[in-house]
Design a protein around this motif. Structure first.
Motif, PDB file in Angstrom:
ATOM      1  N   GLN A 332     -34.104  26.613  10.084  1.00 54.32           N
ATOM      2  CA  GLN A 332     -35.297  27.846  10.520  1.00 54.32           C
ATOM      3  C   GLN A 332     -35.225  27.903  12.008  1.00 54.32           C
ATOM      4  N   ASN A 333     -36.223  28.165  12.249  1.00 58.07           N
ATOM      5  CA  ASN A 333     -36.543  28.162  13.550  1.00 58.07           C
ATOM      6  C   ASN A 333     -37.042  26.566  14.028  1.00 58.07           C
ATOM      7  N   GLY A 334     -36.459  25.964  14.209  1.00 56.83           N
ATOM      8  CA  GLY A 334     -37.008  24.531  14.274  1.00 56.83           C
ATOM      9  C   GLY A 334     -35.765  23.290  13.931  1.00 56.83           C
ATOM     10  N   TRP A 335     -36.491  21.784  13.703  1.00 56.04           N
ATOM     11  CA  TRP A 335     -35.358  21.049  14.123  1.00 56.04           C
ATOM     12  C   TRP A 335     -36.313  20.078  12.748  1.00 56.04           C
ATOM     13  N   ILE A 336     -34.691  19.394  11.624  1.00 54.94           N
ATOM     14  CA  ILE A 336     -34.668  18.857  10.321  1.00 54.94           C
ATOM     15  C   ILE A 336     -34.008  18.079  10.832  1.00 54.94           C
ATOM     16  N   ASN A 337     -34.822  16.152  10.461  1.00 57.24           N
ATOM     17  CA  ASN A 337     -34.297  15.565  10.416  1.00 57.24           C
ATOM     18  C   ASN A 337     -34.152  14.351   8.684  1.00 57.24           C
ATOM     19  N   TYR A 338     -33.261  13.976   7.770  1.00 58.46           N
ATOM     20  CA  TYR A 338     -33.063  13.095   6.959  1.00 58.46           C
ATOM     21  C   TYR A 338     -32.713  11.631   6.999  1.00 58.46           C
ATOM     22  N   VAL A 339     -33.819  11.117   6.799  1.00 59.82           N
ATOM     23  CA  VAL A 339     -33.683   9.902   6.992  1.00 59.82           C
ATOM     24  C   VAL A 339     -33.365   8.860   5.448  1.00 59.82           C
ATOM     25  N   SER A 340     -33.065   7.527   5.396  1.00 63.31           N
ATOM     26  CA  SER A 340     -33.537   6.697   4.567  1.00 63.31           C
ATOM     27  C   SER A 340     -33.625   5.291   4.915  1.00 63.31           C
ATOM     28  N   ASN A 341     -34.685   4.992   4.356  1.00 62.47           N
ATOM     29  CA  ASN A 341     -35.405   3.532   4.455  1.00 62.47           C
ATOM     30  C   ASN A 341     -34.749   1.929   3.603  1.00 62.47           C
ATOM     31  N   THR A 342     -33.914   1.528   4.577  1.00 61.61           N
ATOM     32  CA  THR A 342     -32.937   0.010   3.762  1.00 61.61           C
ATOM     33  C   THR A 342     -33.982  -0.849   3.663  1.00 61.61           C
ATOM     34  N   THR A 343     -35.428  -0.920   3.882  1.00 60.85           N
ATOM     35  CA  THR A 343     -36.578  -1.744   3.736  1.00 60.85           C
ATOM     36  C   THR A 343     -37.644  -2.245   2.569  1.00 60.85           C
ATOM     37  N   GLY A 344     -38.172  -3.196   2.594  1.00 59.23           N
ATOM     38  CA  GLY A 344     -38.917  -2.590   1.791  1.00 59.23           C
ATOM     39  C   GLY A 344     -40.245  -2.727   1.819  1.00 59.23           C
ATOM     40  N   VAL A 345     -40.325  -1.879   3.505  1.00 60.33           N
ATOM     41  CA  VAL A 345     -41.418  -2.116   3.735  1.00 60.33           C
ATOM     42  C   VAL A 345     -42.165  -0.131   4.485  1.00 60.33           C
ATOM     43  N   GLU A 346     -42.638   0.179   4.642  1.00 59.08           N
ATOM     44  CA  GLU A 346     -42.993   1.829   5.212  1.00 59.08           C
ATOM     45  C   GLU A 346     -42.271   1.022   6.274  1.00 59.08           C
ATOM     46  N   LYS A 347     -42.097   3.164   6.842  1.00 55.03           N
ATOM     47  CA  LYS A 347     -41.245   2.623   7.962  1.00 55.03           C
ATOM     48  C   LYS A 347     -41.765   3.746   8.693  1.00 55.03           C
ATOM     49  N   LEU A 348     -41.919   4.470  10.070  1.00 51.40           N
ATOM     50  CA  LEU A 348     -42.764   5.781  10.575  1.00 51.40           C
ATOM     51  C   LEU A 348     -40.913   6.463  11.465  1.00 51.40           C
ATOM     52  N   LEU A 349     -41.421   7.930  11.223  1.00 52.65           N
ATOM     53  CA  LEU A 349     -40.391   9.035  10.957  1.00 52.65           C
ATOM     54  C   LEU A 349     -41.165  10.260  12.195  1.00 52.65           C
ATOM     55  N   TYR A 350     -40.735  10.659  13.266  1.00 52.00           N
ATOM     56  CA  TYR A 350     -41.299  11.325  14.310  1.00 52.00           C
ATOM     57  C   TYR A 350     -39.914  12.516  14.343  1.00 52.00           C
ATOM     58  N   THR A 351     -40.334  13.577  13.800  1.00 53.05           N
ATOM     59  CA  THR A 351     -38.944  14.652  14.616  1.00 53.05           C
ATOM     60  C   THR A 351     -39.462  15.239  15.148  1.00 53.05           C
ATOM     61  N   TYR A 352     -38.851  15.766  15.959  1.00 49.14           N
ATOM     62  CA  TYR A 352     -38.786  16.741  17.811  1.00 49.14           C
ATOM     63  C   TYR A 352     -38.429  18.375  17.236  1.00 49.14           C
ATOM     64  N   ALA A 353     -39.332  19.039  17.777  1.00 47.11           N
ATOM     65  CA  ALA A 353     -38.317  20.851  18.046  1.00 47.11           C
ATOM     66  C   ALA A 353     -38.525  21.129  19.288  1.00 47.11           C
ATOM     67  N   ILE A 354     -37.138  21.418  20.647  1.00 48.39           N
ATOM     68  CA  ILE A 354     -37.378  21.901  21.894  1.00 48.39           C
ATOM     69  C   ILE A 354     -37.492  24.316  21.745  1.00 48.39           C
ATOM     70  N   CYS A 355     -38.344  24.054  21.607  1.00 44.85           N
ATOM     71  CA  CYS A 355     -38.651  25.465  21.929  1.00 44.85           C
ATOM     72  C   CYS A 355     -38.565  26.156  23.339  1.00 44.85           C
ATOM     73  N   TYR A 356     -37.437  26.780  23.182  1.00 45.46           N
ATOM     74  CA  TYR A 356     -37.211  27.745  24.360  1.00 45.46           C
ATOM     75  C   TYR A 356     -38.229  29.664  24.742  1.00 45.46           C
ATOM     76  N   ALA A 357     -38.832  29.562  25.690  1.00 46.18           N
ATOM     77  CA  ALA A 357     -40.059  30.668  25.658  1.00 46.18           C
ATOM     78  C   ALA A 357     -39.669  31.679  26.882  1.00 46.18           C
ATOM     79  N   PRO A 358     -38.425  32.804  26.824  1.00 51.20           N
ATOM     80  CA  PRO A 358     -38.301  33.626  28.387  1.00 51.20           C
ATOM     81  C   PRO A 358     -38.979  34.160  28.889  1.00 51.20           C
TER      82      PRO A 358
END
Length: 358
Positions: A332-358
């Motif tokens: 849409q008007n943003g960004w998306i990331n898909y990940v899979s956790n291959t370990t047995g512990v919790e992990k963190l994910l951050y998604t960044y969107a770069i936004c242009y304002a004329p």
């Protein structure tokens, strides 16, 4: 056995869906009917197989589709007319005495107004285009997807099933290029995305930084856009050595940064690229989610939309070691990331969107 929806968008499908009864060692087609969403952008669904005890197993069955943005009607300028005033004449006075000068009649004329119109400026828009290739087992493949005429490349992304390793993601002319290595077993499909900016009046180019990264350590690299330009996205080349992995790709001031981890004793060359937009007004900013916890052995996606009155031009990610990134693209008007956790512990994910304002 059933096929169940485990991540992404359901897209109108019925889940779970029973699988056909087949003999041991035989093959069968798995068919799931889905409806493409009305919203433009990239949409992904992930399915897996579940046995009679509720245990989910086997590979992830992923489908990624791109719904094109619908064209918008441009209003036709409406001409505004003003009625033309009539010419008037002052009559001569009557019964004028002899030898007495008469009053000179005056003539009044009003200029006819010219036709005026108010044209509507075409709006800025961002479109994501894609291209797919199949990569044979134990082989390397690459392709470039080019932005349409009238647009400029501002960033790119990719999507792929597990088994592919992306090691090259960068601008190529007015398009985006990806290199990937495929593992053993089967051919796999790579999808390459180019994010294209229309009606900006600007041009884009890449600047890069190249370094020998540290052995058995994590290294940060930054490429800065030159003065008079704004960063819209970024890319990298980390090489085909599987000991090198990327964990962060994001905006840094008016440039792009990456963090790579090297688990070998070698010091290979790595490149980071910043895509820089010139000849435009305004600037770009980066927005992100606070954090997203990925459960052990789980799969998830995180999306981040740009604020109102701004346009997404690119995106990035930051993820813990042990997460596998298999889709990073415009949503849409943003960004998306898909990940899979291959370990047995919790992990963190951050998604960044770069936004242009004329």
């Amino acid at each position: 056995y059933k096929v169940v929806h485990t991540a992404g968008e359901l897209m109108g499908a019925n889940a779970p869906k029973a699988l056909p009864v087949i003999n041991a060692g035989a093959n069968a087609d798995i068919v799931v009917d889905m409806i493409a969403p009305t919203e433009s952008g990239t949409h992904t669904a992930v399915w897996r197989i579940q046995d009679g005890d509720g245990i989910i197993f086997g590979p992830e069955l992923m489908i990624t589709i791109n719904v094109p943005q619908r064209p918008t009607d441009t209003p036709v300028p409406t001409a505004t007319f003003t009625s033309t005033p009539t010419r008037t004449r002052t009559p001569s006075p009557t019964n004028t005495p002899t030898n007495t000068p008469t009053n000179t009649p005056t003539r009044t004329r009003t200029a006819t107004p010219t036709q005026t119109s108010s044209p509507t400026a075409l709006p800025i828009s961002v479109q994501q285009v894609s291209q797919q290739i199949s990569i044979s087992p134990n082989a390397t493949g690459n392709t470039t997807v080019t932005c349409p005429s009238g647009s400029v490349l501002v960033s790119g992304g990719f999507a792929h099933p597990f088994g592919l390793r992306i090691w090259h993601s960068m601008q190529d002319g007015n398009g985006w290029r990806i290199y990937a290595n495929n593992g053993p077993g089967e051919s796999r499909t790579l999808t390459v995305y180019a994010v294209c900016l229309f009606i900006s009046g600007g041009t884009s180019d890449s600047v890069y930084t190249q370094e020998n990264i540290n052995a058995n350590d994590t290294t940060q690299l930054i490429a800065a856009c030159p003065a008079g330009s704004v960063v819209t996205g970024g890319g990298w080349v980390i090489g085909s050595n599987e000991a090198v992995n990327i964990h962060n790709s994001s905006k840094s001031d008016n440039g792009w940064q990456i963090f790579v981890t090297n688990t070998s004793s070698e010091t290979p060359l790595v490149n980071v690229y910043a895509v820089c937009l010139s000849g435009v007004s305004g600037g770009t900013s980066q927005v992100s989610n606070t954090d997203e916890v990925v459960a052990p052995t789980g799969t998830t996606n995180v999306q981040k939309l740009c604020p109102t009155n701004s346009f997404v031009t690119g995106g990035g990610f930051a993820l813990n070691s042990g997460l596998t990134l298999y889709n990073t693209s415009k949503y849409q008007n943003g960004w998306i990331n898909y990940v899979s956790n291959t370990t047995g512990v919790e992990k963190l994910l951050y998604t960044y969107a770069i936004c242009y304002a004329p």
